[in-house]
Design a protein around this motif. Sequence first.
Motif, short mmCIF file in Angstrom:
data_model
loop_
_atom_site.label_atom_id
_atom_site.label_comp_id
_atom_site.label_asym_id
_atom_site.label_seq_id
_atom_site.Cartn_x
_atom_site.Cartn_y
_atom_site.Cartn_z
N PHE A 272 0.81 -1.22 0.00
CA PHE A 272 0.00 0.00 0.00
C PHE A 272 0.84 1.27 0.00
N GLY A 273 2.05 1.15 0.56
CA GLY A 273 2.96 2.29 0.48
C GLY A 273 3.22 2.64 -0.97
N GLY A 274 3.50 1.61 -1.77
CA GLY A 274 3.74 1.80 -3.20
C GLY A 274 2.52 2.35 -3.90
N LEU A 275 1.41 1.77 -3.59
CA LEU A 275 0.16 2.17 -4.23
C LEU A 275 -0.15 3.65 -3.97
N GLN A 276 0.07 4.05 -2.72
CA GLN A 276 -0.20 5.45 -2.37
C GLN A 276 0.67 6.41 -3.17
N LEU A 277 1.93 6.00 -3.37
CA LEU A 277 2.82 6.86 -4.15
C LEU A 277 2.36 6.96 -5.60
N ILE A 278 1.86 5.84 -6.15
CA ILE A 278 1.36 5.89 -7.52
C ILE A 278 0.22 6.88 -7.63
N ILE A 279 -0.72 6.73 -6.72
CA ILE A 279 -1.91 7.60 -6.76
C ILE A 279 -1.51 9.07 -6.57
N LEU A 280 -0.64 9.29 -5.60
CA LEU A 280 -0.18 10.65 -5.34
C LEU A 280 0.50 11.23 -6.58
N GLY A 281 1.29 10.38 -7.24
CA GLY A 281 1.98 10.80 -8.45
C GLY A 281 0.99 11.17 -9.55
N ILE A 282 -0.04 10.38 -9.68
CA ILE A 282 -1.03 10.65 -10.72
C ILE A 282 -1.74 11.98 -10.45
N ILE A 283 -2.10 12.19 -9.20
CA ILE A 283 -2.70 13.49 -8.85
C ILE A 283 -1.70 14.59 -9.18
N GLY A 284 -0.45 14.33 -8.84
CA GLY A 284 0.61 15.30 -9.12
C GLY A 284 0.69 15.67 -10.59
N ILE A 285 0.54 14.68 -11.47
CA ILE A 285 0.61 14.94 -12.90
C ILE A 285 -0.49 15.93 -13.31
N TYR A 286 -1.67 15.69 -12.77
CA TYR A 286 -2.78 16.60 -13.11
C TYR A 286 -2.54 18.00 -12.57
N VAL A 287 -2.05 18.09 -11.35
CA VAL A 287 -1.74 19.41 -10.78
C VAL A 287 -0.69 20.10 -11.66
N GLY A 288 0.31 19.32 -12.06
CA GLY A 288 1.37 19.84 -12.91
C GLY A 288 0.82 20.37 -14.23
N LYS A 289 -0.12 19.61 -14.80
CA LYS A 289 -0.70 20.04 -16.07
C LYS A 289 -1.46 21.35 -15.90
N MET A 290 -2.16 21.46 -14.77
CA MET A 290 -2.88 22.71 -14.51
C MET A 290 -1.90 23.86 -14.38
N PHE A 291 -0.82 23.60 -13.69
CA PHE A 291 0.23 24.59 -13.50
C PHE A 291 0.75 25.09 -14.84
N MET A 292 1.04 24.13 -15.74
CA MET A 292 1.58 24.51 -17.04
C MET A 292 0.57 25.30 -17.85
N GLN A 293 -0.70 24.87 -17.79
CA GLN A 293 -1.72 25.51 -18.61
C GLN A 293 -2.05 26.92 -18.10
N THR A 294 -2.02 27.11 -16.77
CA THR A 294 -2.38 28.42 -16.22
C THR A 294 -1.35 29.49 -16.56
N LYS A 295 -0.14 29.07 -16.91
CA LYS A 295 0.86 30.06 -17.31
C LYS A 295 0.45 30.77 -18.58
N ASN A 296 -0.42 30.09 -19.36
CA ASN A 296 -0.94 30.71 -20.57
C ASN A 296 0.13 31.14 -21.56
N ARG A 297 1.16 30.38 -21.66
CA ARG A 297 2.20 30.69 -22.63
C ARG A 297 1.70 30.36 -24.02
N PRO A 298 2.27 31.00 -25.04
CA PRO A 298 1.88 30.57 -26.39
C PRO A 298 2.28 29.11 -26.59
N ASN A 299 1.48 28.38 -27.35
CA ASN A 299 1.76 26.96 -27.52
C ASN A 299 2.95 26.70 -28.43
#
Length: 310
Positions: A272-299
């Motif tokens: 479950f330690g491993g599993l929690q890290l996977i899930i946390l990482g996946i959430i992290g990816i989405y947060v990261g994507k939001m972070f990148m998109q909110t910068k509103n840089r030209p594509n």
Amino acid sequence: MKKLVSIVIPAYNEAENVFVIAESIKNVFSSLIYNYEIILVDDGSADHTLEKIKEYVSNTTNIFYLEFSKNFGHQLAVKAGMDYAFGDCVISMDCDMQHPPEFIPKMLQKWEEGFEVVYTIREEDKTLSKRKRNSSSLFYKTLNWLSDIDLEPGAADFRLLDQKVVSVFRNFHENEPFLRGLVKWLGFKQYAIRYNPAARFSGTSKYTLKKMFQLALHGVTSFSIKPLYTAVYLGFILSFASVLYIPYILYAFINHVEVSGWASVIMTIVFFGGLQLIILGIIGIYVGKMFMQTKNRPNYIIRSTNINQK
Ligand code: UDP
Ligand code: MG
């Protein structure tokens, strides 16, 4: 008035192919009743692609180019070409002759019948390396499994879009568009054509296994969110290690090597330690994507072009 067909071709280190593809498109259109324009998008090539394109462009009136300021990737190169295309429909195809230009008349015919999206599905290619075929099939499986869109295996970035669809696309400002999926998601009247891919005319594939994997995960590769991925990988490794550990724990349990109860506790904690890290990482990816998109840089950034700015 003849209708105008725009052909968008992304090119990344394709110096040897530019001339060949442009000439074969010219041949195809010589027997068609359409006007056409070709938009070559130089995606930050490190070879002489741009020189070759400029050389070719100088002798014609219907060939245009966009030069990116650096390599932004295949998907954004296609998107940029579509953004600058004037045509009544836009066909996107690769620069390496793997998308046979002979299919263009068939695509146009379906378009005339009223289909707004004519996309293509690659038949399994026996000449491709086994690794490439396997990775391609894994790519679609993973993608369909991870997302709600249902892409046919072999769906290619060789497609015709009606001008209506293209103008919808102009309003998309995703910094990581995944065109195959987006097109499927858009709806409209779609038609699929099957084709046999030709061999690459010259050069090598720019899609490595790693690039495919990144594309499948909507490939976020920015230095600032990489640590988030580490959590995912770490999670996978730990979970895998715990599975390897299980036989030993069972052995210890059967032979009464350890105090009873220890086995199940260790298994649970590690797994479950491993599993929690996977899930946390996946959430992290989405947060990261939001972070990148909110910068509103030209594509993408255009360094130079011979198209009059719209
Ligand atoms: N391409 C691009 N930018 C990249 C990688 C590829 O514009 O970063 C272009 C490439 O020049 C080609 C098309 O995308 O026209 C498809 O690439 P490739 O043939 O390497 O992929 P494959 O056919 O092996 O999937
Ligand atoms: Mg190719």
